[in-house]
Write a protein that holds these residues in place. Structure first.
Motif, PDB file in Angstrom:
ATOM      1  N   VAL A 136      -4.091   4.717   2.534  1.00 55.53           N
ATOM      2  CA  VAL A 136      -4.200   5.648   1.403  1.00 55.53           C
ATOM      3  C   VAL A 136      -5.371   6.596   1.582  1.00 55.53           C
ATOM      4  O   VAL A 136      -5.241   7.810   1.394  1.00 55.53           O
ATOM      5  N   ASN A 137      -6.531   6.079   1.952  1.00 52.65           N
ATOM      6  CA  ASN A 137      -7.723   6.922   2.007  1.00 52.65           C
ATOM      7  C   ASN A 137      -7.713   7.950   3.125  1.00 52.65           C
ATOM      8  O   ASN A 137      -8.510   8.881   3.115  1.00 52.65           O
ATOM      9  N   GLU A 138      -6.792   7.826   4.074  1.00 49.57           N
ATOM     10  CA  GLU A 138      -6.642   8.890   5.066  1.00 49.57           C
ATOM     11  C   GLU A 138      -5.886  10.076   4.482  1.00 49.57           C
ATOM     12  O   GLU A 138      -6.023  11.197   4.941  1.00 49.57           O
ATOM     13  N   SER A 140      -0.995  -4.463   2.938  1.00 48.20           N
ATOM     14  CA  SER A 140      -1.393  -3.154   3.469  1.00 48.20           C
ATOM     15  C   SER A 140      -0.309  -2.551   4.356  1.00 48.20           C
ATOM     16  O   SER A 140       0.589  -3.241   4.843  1.00 48.20           O
ATOM     17  N   SER A 141      -0.429  -1.264   4.583  1.00 45.55           N
ATOM     18  CA  SER A 141       0.456  -0.577   5.531  1.00 45.55           C
ATOM     19  C   SER A 141       0.303  -1.174   6.924  1.00 45.55           C
ATOM     20  O   SER A 141       1.283  -1.309   7.662  1.00 45.55           O
ATOM     21  N   ALA A 142      -0.923  -1.540   7.284  1.00 47.80           N
ATOM     22  CA  ALA A 142      -1.164  -2.150   8.597  1.00 47.80           C
ATOM     23  C   ALA A 142      -0.426  -3.481   8.713  1.00 47.80           C
ATOM     24  O   ALA A 142       0.162  -3.779   9.761  1.00 47.80           O
ATOM     25  N   GLN A 143      -0.446  -4.281   7.651  1.00 49.16           N
ATOM     26  CA  GLN A 143       0.284  -5.550   7.681  1.00 49.16           C
ATOM     27  C   GLN A 143       1.785  -5.306   7.838  1.00 49.16           C
ATOM     28  O   GLN A 143       2.436  -5.955   8.655  1.00 49.16           O
ATOM     29  N   HIS A 198      -0.055  10.420  -5.903  1.00 52.37           N
ATOM     30  CA  HIS A 198      -1.072   9.734  -6.702  1.00 52.37           C
ATOM     31  C   HIS A 198      -2.310  10.627  -6.857  1.00 52.37           C
ATOM     32  O   HIS A 198      -2.811  10.830  -7.967  1.00 52.37           O
ATOM     33  N   ALA A 199      -2.772  11.169  -5.740  1.00 53.80           N
ATOM     34  CA  ALA A 199      -3.967  12.022  -5.772  1.00 53.80           C
ATOM     35  C   ALA A 199      -3.714  13.335  -6.500  1.00 53.80           C
ATOM     36  O   ALA A 199      -4.558  13.778  -7.283  1.00 53.80           O
ATOM     37  N   GLU A 238       0.835  -1.200   0.000  1.00 55.91           N
ATOM     38  CA  GLU A 238       0.000   0.000   0.000  1.00 55.91           C
ATOM     39  C   GLU A 238       0.875   1.257   0.000  1.00 55.91           C
ATOM     40  O   GLU A 238       1.909   1.303   0.667  1.00 55.91           O
ATOM     41  N   HIS A 239       0.463   2.258  -0.735  1.00 54.21           N
ATOM     42  CA  HIS A 239       1.202   3.516  -0.827  1.00 54.21           C
ATOM     43  C   HIS A 239       1.452   4.122   0.556  1.00 54.21           C
ATOM     44  O   HIS A 239       0.568   4.128   1.409  1.00 54.21           O
TER      45      HIS A 239
END
Length: 159
Positions: free
Chosen positions: A128-130, A105-108, A92-93, A83-84
């Motif tokens: 990412v969505n944060e 994921s970043s959490a993983q 990206h955005a 994850e980014h």
């Protein structure tokens, strides 16, 4: 939902991450794909030289800004082994890329690093969505996450 044909791009991301690791770099790889399934660009981590902004997701954002129209960027998908990070999510955005599909994921990654006693990175690993709430994000992809975990384990030298 990640479709079966998309798995080839994620497998390529893991191959690129492996190439990065074999070159002494952090194991991350990414592929930028157009709406028709054409690979537009790909890259792997290149931070070993000291420039910690040389993440593949950031490089693909810069490449897309230089080579694609806004509509082409919005229709593209970034496939990536991890994850980014916040820097890459923002890039990206800002350039208006479309969907992100990640293996792990970043959490993983945060969990794995803690398990191995690796110090936290200097930037908080936010989802990412944060950072980019309007981006469509899919992941993790369970079948490949174990491969990414193993690459990270090898990089960090943990048993």
């Amino acid at each position: 939902m990640v479709s079966d044909p998309e798995l080839k791009y994620l497998h390529r991301c893991v191959e690129l991450a492996t190439e990065a690791l074999e070159d002494g770099d952090e194991p991350f790889g990414s592929v930028l794909v157009g709406p028709e399934g054409t690979v537009l660009a790909e890259d792997r981590n290149r931070v070993a030289g000291g420039d910690h902004t040389r993440h593949p997701e950031f490089e693909l954002a810069r490449w897309s800004a230089a080579h694609l129209s806004p509509a082409e960027r919005a229709a593209a998908t970034v496939y990536t082994s991890g994850e980014h990070c916040p820097m890459c999510a923002a890039a990206h955005a800002w350039v208006g890329l479309g969907r992100i599909v990640y293996v792990s994921s970043s959490a993983q990654l945060t969990e794995w690093l803690a398990e191995w006693g690796v110090p936290a990175p200097p930037v908080r690993p936010l989802p990412v969505n944060e950072v980019a709430p309007g981006v469509v994000v899919e992941g993790p992809v369970p079948g490949l996450a174990a491969q990414v975990r193993e690459l990270q384990r090898r990089f960090h030298g943990r048993a």
